[in-house]
Design a protein around this motif. Structure first.
Motif: not given
Length: 203
Positions: A1-12, A23-31
């Motif tokens: 649904m969202f163009d992003a990795l998701h963690q934590g609670l479901p949005l609802a 950052g440059r050279g980083g990843t969504a997973a690293s954040m």
């Protein structure tokens, strides 16, 4: 649904949402590795991924023309994610942006171009983007949105003066800006910065 990795609670089920920008050279997973260190027990966390691990090709002080196409695409990516969160029922005042380095610059740039009351904006080593600051690029008002900017006083990528100038422009737009400089020369996210954010933003 969202163009992003998701963690934590479901949005609802969440009371707030956080968008993390790497950052440059980083990843969504690293954040997402920051999540256990932040006060986010009631949050849905989303981390989009930049094309080729970079939100724009050149330094954030490079010519506007050089970064234009990629930067506009990245701004749109964040904008679409924010709009989706709002459409799914999360109030803008409960949405937070957090970025490191290039992602911190993008967080501030996006927020200032689309200024509105948000939960907060956190920039770990970042400033507004452009060869020169152009106030006419930025519209809207923050109406007291807390913005936390922190960095080394002598970071090799992000000059302290650009950070100060960015903080003043954001204040002029109605943000409550907290600016913290560290005496070391590290280009990283410090435990002290995470503690500041937990004390001042994620209440």
């Amino acid at each position: 649904m969202f163009d992003a990795l998701h963690q934590g609670l479901p949005l609802a089920q969440a009371k707030k949402a956080l968008i993390l920008l790497h950052g440059r050279g980083g990843t969504a997973a690293s954040m997402l590795s920051l999540v256990p260190h932040l006060r986010l027990s009631e949050a849905a966390v989303f981390a989009p991924q930049a094309n080729q691990q970079s939100w724009y090709p050149f330094g954030f002080l490079a010519s506007d023309e050089g970064n234009f196409i990629s930067l506009e695409s990245s701004i749109k990516k964040v904008s679409l994610l924010l709009e989706q969160l709002i459409q799914e029922g999360m109030p803008a005042k409960q949405i937070y942006l957090l970025g490191f380095s290039q992602g911190a610059c993008l967080s501030l740039e996006f927020a200032a171009r689309n200024a509105q009351p948000l939960g907060g904006v956190i920039a770990f080593t970042g400033g507004l983007i452009g060869e020169q600051l152009k106030k006419e690029k930025y519209v809207g008002g923050f109406e007291g949105t807390p913005i936390s900017i922190s960095s080394s006083i002598r970071d090799i990528h992000v000059p302290a003066q650009r950070i100060r100038d960015s903080a003043q422009l954001l204040r002029d737009m109605g943000a409550e800006v907290s600016l913290t400089f560290f005496e070391d020369s590290e280009h990283s996210i410090r435990p002290e910065e995470l503690a500041l954010v937990n004390q001042n933003i994620f209440l």
